[in-house]
Design a protein around this motif. Structure first.
Motif, PDB file in Angstrom:
ATOM      1  N   ALA A 215       0.823  -1.212   0.000  1.00  0.00           N
ATOM      2  CA  ALA A 215       0.000   0.000   0.000  1.00  0.00           C
ATOM      3  C   ALA A 215       0.858   1.263   0.000  1.00  0.00           C
ATOM      4  CB  ALA A 215      -0.917  -0.019   1.215  1.00  0.00           C
ATOM      5  N   THR A 216       2.109   1.106   0.474  1.00  0.00           N
ATOM      6  CA  THR A 216       2.989   2.286   0.542  1.00  0.00           C
ATOM      7  C   THR A 216       3.410   2.771  -0.843  1.00  0.00           C
ATOM      8  OG1 THR A 216       4.797   0.737   0.778  1.00  0.00           O
ATOM      9  CG2 THR A 216       3.964   1.735   2.799  1.00  0.00           C
ATOM     10  N   GLN A 217       3.348   1.863  -1.820  1.00  0.00           N
ATOM     11  CA  GLN A 217       3.823   2.243  -3.161  1.00  0.00           C
ATOM     12  C   GLN A 217       2.931   3.336  -3.748  1.00  0.00           C
ATOM     13  OE1 GLN A 217       4.557  -1.079  -5.698  1.00  0.00           O
ATOM     14  NE2 GLN A 217       4.689   0.216  -7.497  1.00  0.00           N
ATOM     15  N   LYS A 218       3.564   4.390  -4.287  1.00  0.00           N
ATOM     16  CA  LYS A 218       2.730   5.528  -4.721  1.00  0.00           C
ATOM     17  C   LYS A 218       2.033   5.237  -6.048  1.00  0.00           C
ATOM     18  CE  LYS A 218       6.651   8.147  -6.529  1.00  0.00           C
ATOM     19  NZ  LYS A 218       7.559   9.192  -6.162  1.00  0.00           N
ATOM     20  N   ASP A 219       0.893   5.874  -6.216  1.00  0.00           N
ATOM     21  CA  ASP A 219       0.157   5.706  -7.468  1.00  0.00           C
ATOM     22  C   ASP A 219       0.363   6.949  -8.334  1.00  0.00           C
ATOM     23  OD1 ASP A 219      -1.418   7.722  -6.435  1.00  0.00           O
ATOM     24  OD2 ASP A 219      -3.066   6.404  -5.853  1.00  0.00           O
ATOM     25  N   ILE A 220      -0.311   6.986  -9.479  1.00  0.00           N
ATOM     26  CA  ILE A 220      -0.078   8.074 -10.442  1.00  0.00           C
ATOM     27  C   ILE A 220      -0.397   9.446  -9.845  1.00  0.00           C
ATOM     28  CG2 ILE A 220      -2.375   7.898 -11.534  1.00  0.00           C
ATOM     29  CD1 ILE A 220       0.206   8.304 -13.994  1.00  0.00           C
ATOM     30  N   LEU A 221      -1.424   9.502  -8.987  1.00  0.00           N
ATOM     31  CA  LEU A 221      -1.790  10.802  -8.413  1.00  0.00           C
ATOM     32  C   LEU A 221      -0.704  11.325  -7.472  1.00  0.00           C
ATOM     33  CD1 LEU A 221      -5.604  10.223  -7.817  1.00  0.00           C
ATOM     34  CD2 LEU A 221      -4.599  11.860  -9.402  1.00  0.00           C
ATOM     35  N   GLY A 222       0.091  10.394  -6.937  1.00  0.00           N
ATOM     36  CA  GLY A 222       1.213  10.809  -6.100  1.00  0.00           C
ATOM     37  C   GLY A 222       2.347  11.395  -6.923  1.00  0.00           C
ATOM     38  N   VAL A 223       2.339  11.115  -8.215  1.00  0.00           N
ATOM     39  CA  VAL A 223       3.417  11.593  -9.096  1.00  0.00           C
ATOM     40  C   VAL A 223       2.978  12.838  -9.856  1.00  0.00           C
ATOM     41  CG1 VAL A 223       4.929  10.928 -11.017  1.00  0.00           C
ATOM     42  CG2 VAL A 223       4.184   9.213  -9.378  1.00  0.00           C
ATOM     43  N   CYS A 224       1.698  12.861 -10.264  1.00  0.00           N
ATOM     44  CA  CYS A 224       1.193  14.004 -11.039  1.00  0.00           C
ATOM     45  C   CYS A 224      -0.313  14.077 -10.855  1.00  0.00           C
ATOM     46  CB  CYS A 224       1.536  13.800 -12.515  1.00  0.00           C
ATOM     47  SG  CYS A 224       0.774  15.023 -13.580  1.00  0.00           S
ATOM     48  N   CYS A 225      -0.787  15.195 -10.296  1.00  0.00           N
ATOM     49  CA  CYS A 225      -2.245  15.257 -10.096  1.00  0.00           C
ATOM     50  C   CYS A 225      -2.895  16.290 -11.022  1.00  0.00           C
ATOM     51  CB  CYS A 225      -2.575  15.530  -8.641  1.00  0.00           C
ATOM     52  SG  CYS A 225      -1.784  17.029  -8.061  1.00  0.00           S
ATOM     53  N   ASP A 226      -2.114  16.810 -11.978  1.00  0.00           N
ATOM     54  CA  ASP A 226      -2.663  17.774 -12.930  1.00  0.00           C
ATOM     55  C   ASP A 226      -2.920  17.075 -14.267  1.00  0.00           C
ATOM     56  OD1 ASP A 226      -3.120  19.714 -14.859  1.00  0.00           O
ATOM     57  OD2 ASP A 226      -1.704  21.149 -13.998  1.00  0.00           O
ATOM     58  N   PRO A 227      -4.194  16.922 -14.652  1.00  0.00           N
ATOM     59  CA  PRO A 227      -4.517  16.183 -15.887  1.00  0.00           C
ATOM     60  C   PRO A 227      -3.825  16.765 -17.125  1.00  0.00           C
ATOM     61  CG  PRO A 227      -6.528  16.743 -14.689  1.00  0.00           C
ATOM     62  CD  PRO A 227      -5.404  17.422 -13.979  1.00  0.00           C
ATOM     63  N   LEU A 228      -3.708  18.096 -17.202  1.00  0.00           N
ATOM     64  CA  LEU A 228      -3.087  18.713 -18.378  1.00  0.00           C
ATOM     65  C   LEU A 228      -1.612  18.330 -18.460  1.00  0.00           C
ATOM     66  CD1 LEU A 228      -3.055  20.557 -20.845  1.00  0.00           C
ATOM     67  CD2 LEU A 228      -2.665  22.501 -19.332  1.00  0.00           C
ATOM     68  N   VAL A 229      -0.915  18.381 -17.333  1.00  0.00           N
ATOM     69  CA  VAL A 229       0.521  18.040 -17.324  1.00  0.00           C
ATOM     70  C   VAL A 229       0.703  16.579 -17.750  1.00  0.00           C
ATOM     71  CG1 VAL A 229       2.580  17.770 -15.865  1.00  0.00           C
ATOM     72  CG2 VAL A 229       1.108  19.792 -15.619  1.00  0.00           C
ATOM     73  N   LEU A 230      -0.155  15.693 -17.236  1.00  0.00           N
ATOM     74  CA  LEU A 230      -0.019  14.277 -17.598  1.00  0.00           C
ATOM     75  C   LEU A 230      -0.283  14.089 -19.101  1.00  0.00           C
ATOM     76  CD1 LEU A 230       0.694  11.624 -16.115  1.00  0.00           C
ATOM     77  CD2 LEU A 230      -1.684  11.002 -16.363  1.00  0.00           C
ATOM     78  N   ALA A 231      -1.302  14.777 -19.617  1.00  0.00           N
ATOM     79  CA  ALA A 231      -1.609  14.671 -21.058  1.00  0.00           C
ATOM     80  C   ALA A 231      -0.418  15.167 -21.879  1.00  0.00           C
ATOM     81  CB  ALA A 231      -2.859  15.486 -21.380  1.00  0.00           C
ATOM     82  N   GLN A 232       0.258  16.212 -21.415  1.00  0.00           N
ATOM     83  CA  GLN A 232       1.419  16.745 -22.137  1.00  0.00           C
ATOM     84  C   GLN A 232       2.576  15.748 -22.122  1.00  0.00           C
ATOM     85  OE1 GLN A 232       2.076  20.550 -20.227  1.00  0.00           O
ATOM     86  NE2 GLN A 232       0.559  21.582 -21.506  1.00  0.00           N
ATOM     87  N   ASP A 311     -10.377  13.251 -17.160  1.00  0.00           N
ATOM     88  CA  ASP A 311      -9.851  14.593 -17.445  1.00  0.00           C
ATOM     89  C   ASP A 311      -8.580  14.535 -18.294  1.00  0.00           C
ATOM     90  OD1 ASP A 311     -11.908  15.869 -16.146  1.00  0.00           O
ATOM     91  OD2 ASP A 311     -10.855  16.022 -14.221  1.00  0.00           O
ATOM     92  N   VAL A 312      -7.723  13.533 -18.017  1.00  0.00           N
ATOM     93  CA  VAL A 312      -6.488  13.389 -18.804  1.00  0.00           C
ATOM     94  C   VAL A 312      -6.845  13.103 -20.265  1.00  0.00           C
ATOM     95  CG1 VAL A 312      -4.386  12.028 -19.146  1.00  0.00           C
ATOM     96  CG2 VAL A 312      -5.120  12.586 -16.824  1.00  0.00           C
ATOM     97  N   ALA A 313      -7.814  12.185 -20.446  1.00  0.00           N
ATOM     98  CA  ALA A 313      -8.219  11.830 -21.813  1.00  0.00           C
ATOM     99  C   ALA A 313      -8.782  13.054 -22.533  1.00  0.00           C
ATOM    100  CB  ALA A 313      -9.254  10.711 -21.783  1.00  0.00           C
ATOM    101  N   ARG A 314      -9.533  13.869 -21.793  1.00  0.00           N
ATOM    102  CA  ARG A 314     -10.112  15.066 -22.405  1.00  0.00           C
ATOM    103  C   ARG A 314      -9.018  16.056 -22.811  1.00  0.00           C
ATOM    104  NH1 ARG A 314     -14.528  18.929 -19.632  1.00  0.00           N
ATOM    105  NH2 ARG A 314     -12.663  19.427 -18.455  1.00  0.00           N
ATOM    106  N   GLU A 315      -7.997  16.199 -21.952  1.00  0.00           N
ATOM    107  CA  GLU A 315      -6.868  17.089 -22.293  1.00  0.00           C
ATOM    108  C   GLU A 315      -6.110  16.551 -23.512  1.00  0.00           C
ATOM    109  OE1 GLU A 315      -6.611  19.970 -21.231  1.00  0.00           O
ATOM    110  OE2 GLU A 315      -7.432  20.048 -19.209  1.00  0.00           O
ATOM    111  N   CYS A 316      -5.982  15.226 -23.589  1.00  0.00           N
ATOM    112  CA  CYS A 316      -5.330  14.615 -24.770  1.00  0.00           C
ATOM    113  C   CYS A 316      -6.113  14.973 -26.033  1.00  0.00           C
ATOM    114  CB  CYS A 316      -5.251  13.093 -24.631  1.00  0.00           C
ATOM    115  SG  CYS A 316      -4.018  12.531 -23.450  1.00  0.00           S
ATOM    116  N   PHE A 317      -7.429  14.883 -25.929  1.00  0.00           N
ATOM    117  CA  PHE A 317      -8.288  15.213 -27.073  1.00  0.00           C
ATOM    118  C   PHE A 317      -8.058  16.663 -27.506  1.00  0.00           C
ATOM    119  CE2 PHE A 317     -12.256  16.932 -28.837  1.00  0.00           C
ATOM    120  CZ  PHE A 317     -12.508  16.020 -29.864  1.00  0.00           C
TER     121      PHE A 317
END
Length: 486
Positions: A215-232, A311-317
């Motif tokens: 459970a300690t292992q971080k997930d994607i939101l722990g690395v990036c919580c901004d959908p636009l940045v992830l889409a970029q 939201d990430v998918a929408r930013e990709c679009f």
């Protein structure tokens, strides 16, 4: 893999693409191109034109149409289309040898005829053709036979007093051409060596897990919580990968499929590696999305994760990155994620419905094609590289090329090559290549990219186990699956 025999089940694609590019880009042959100048022999009579556009011809005539004469030089779009499609009929080094032969015969006629003064301009045109060939398809010359043939033709072109005496401009052009070609080939082989080293699946996807990570292992939101940045960052990865695909790799789709049909292997499998690697990335991204959702224990957090990916998918679009968008939607549509009814009931699904609408497969992905057309038009008039980005759904693009090939024959009943078909394939490949050359305008974030490329991914079994642990089985079928899994 995308070269799987399952291709037959793919959506049929009618050839309605000519409208997409509009008149500015339709790859017209200039009227009058049929009139080849002196020394062409009777080949030009074997070419059929419709409204100034070359539609068919014998291979010989089409090949002669590629070779310049004293007063003719082929249109650039013709050079690209013929060189791209000729490999379906003949290996590039054989074509090069035959082109060299035609050039030489024309030269000999010039040397003894009254037009000896035109030798220099004829030689310049031959070098120009070779230069365009080496620039558009440098990897045709990876083959030693082709490289030797290129040097031989270049050598013969400069073998006359008229050409030699002119302060060596033709020779300089040849030296420059060969140097640039060698640089291209060196870059390509370095890239290939690097790929071979990285070829272990770990680079393209993290370790495949059979059970839950701590459970300690971080997930994607722990690395990036901004959908636009992830889409970029996803767009960065897409452009980097798609950039290594060459037009002739895409032509392999046709020769490889033919070789599967005829049980003879014409395609060199290493050539489809860049295509397979790119296709593999799509699958990894889908599985990563499903993993990130299914590994979350709390329903509230799971809901947030789903909304984040929507939201990430929408930013990709919005960026024009349709490939990542489709991968994310595919990940959310995988059964282990789609069955989480309680989680989905908390998600604001209006945004998801819009995405699903864009990617609706009915009428051969009509909505997606309209969106792609819009992005293409934006790209053509764009001032900034931000607006130039178009990353199509790759497996749909591949299917389109494949069906263009399947629906139309290579040869017409007259025995002529159906060049209309090859104009269309070439136009689509050319358009795709324009998209792959766009510089990514976003800043690269190594930490986020590293997570996207190496985060652990669940196996299909592990996804179902995690899904059932979150929300128990609903019906008999699910209960049986759950029993079997345990």
């Amino acid at each position: 893999g995308f070269l799987s025999p399952g291709l037959e089940a793919m959506p049929q694609t009618s050839v309605v693409f000519s409208s997409i590019l509009g008149p500015s880009c339709s790859r017209q042959v200039q009227p009058g191109m049929g009139e080849r100048g002196g020394g062409a022999g009777s080949g030009s009579r074997d070419l059929i034109f419709q409204d100034g556009r070359l539609t068919s011809g014998s291979f010989e005539a089409l090949m002669e149409h590629l070779v310049p004469t004293v007063d003719y030089y082929p249109d650039r779009t013709y050079i690209f289309t013929f060189l791209l499609s000729s490999r379906v009929f003949m290996p590039p080094h054989d074509l090069l040898a035959r082109v060299g032969q035609i050039c030489l015969e024309q030269r000999q006629q010039l040397e003894v005829g009254p037009e000896k003064a035109k030798l220099k301009s004829f030689s310049t045109k031959i070098v120009q053709l070779l230069k365009e060939w080496t620039e558009a398809f440098p990897y045709d010359f990876q083959d030693e036979k082709a490289m030797a043939e290129l040097k031989a033709i270049a050598h013969r072109v400069t073998q006359c007093d008229e050409v030699r005496s002119e302060n060596g401009t033709v020779k300089k052009a040849i030296a420059q051409m060969i140097q640039n070609l060698l640089l291209s080939l060196a870059a390509r082989s370095q890239l290939q060596e690097l790929r071979e080293k990285l070829r272990s699946p770990v680079v393209d996807k993290g370790p495949v897990l059979k059970a839950k990570p701590p459970a300690t292992q971080k997930d994607i939101l722990g690395v990036c919580c901004d959908p636009l940045v992830l889409a970029q960052q996803l767009t960065h990865i897409e452009l980097e990968r798609v950039n290594s695909i060459r037009p002739e790799d895409l032509m392999q789709i046709i020769s490889h499929m033919d070789s599967l049909d005829n049980h003879r292997c014409r395609g060199d499998m290493t050539k489809t590696y860049s295509l397979e690697a790119y296709d593999n990335w799509f699958n990894c991204l889908s599985m990563l999305v499903a993993t990130e959702v299914c590994r979350v224990v709390k329903k509230k957090h799971r809901t947030r994760m789903l909304e984040f990916f929507i939201d990430v998918a929408r930013e990709c679009f919005n960026i024009g990155n349709f490939n990542s968008m489709m991968a994310i939607i595919s990940g959310m549509n995988l059964s282990p994620v789609a069955r989480l009814k309680k989680t989905w009931s908390k998600v604001k699904t209006a945004k998801f419905d819009v995405l699903e609408h864009h990617m609706d497969p009915s009428s051969n992905f009509c909505n997606y094609r309209t969106a792609l057309q819009g992005a293409t038009q934006r790209s053509q008039t764009a001032n900034s590289s931000r607006e130039k980005i178009v990353i199509p759904v790759f497996n749909l693009f591949v299917k389109d090329i494949y069906f263009l090939h399947k629906i139309h024959t290579n040869h017409l009943p007259s025995g002529h090559i159906n060049f209309k078909k090859f104009w269309e394939i070439s136009r689509q490949i050319h358009e795709f290549m324009t998209w792959t050359q766009v510089e990514c305008p976003f800043e690269k974030d190594k930490k986020i990219q590293s997570y996207l490329l190496t985060a652990p991914i669940y196996s299909e079994e592990a996804l179902f186990i995690a899904s059932f642990e979150s929300e128990g089985p609903e019906n008999h079928m699910e209960k049986d699956s759950w029993k079997a899994l345990r």
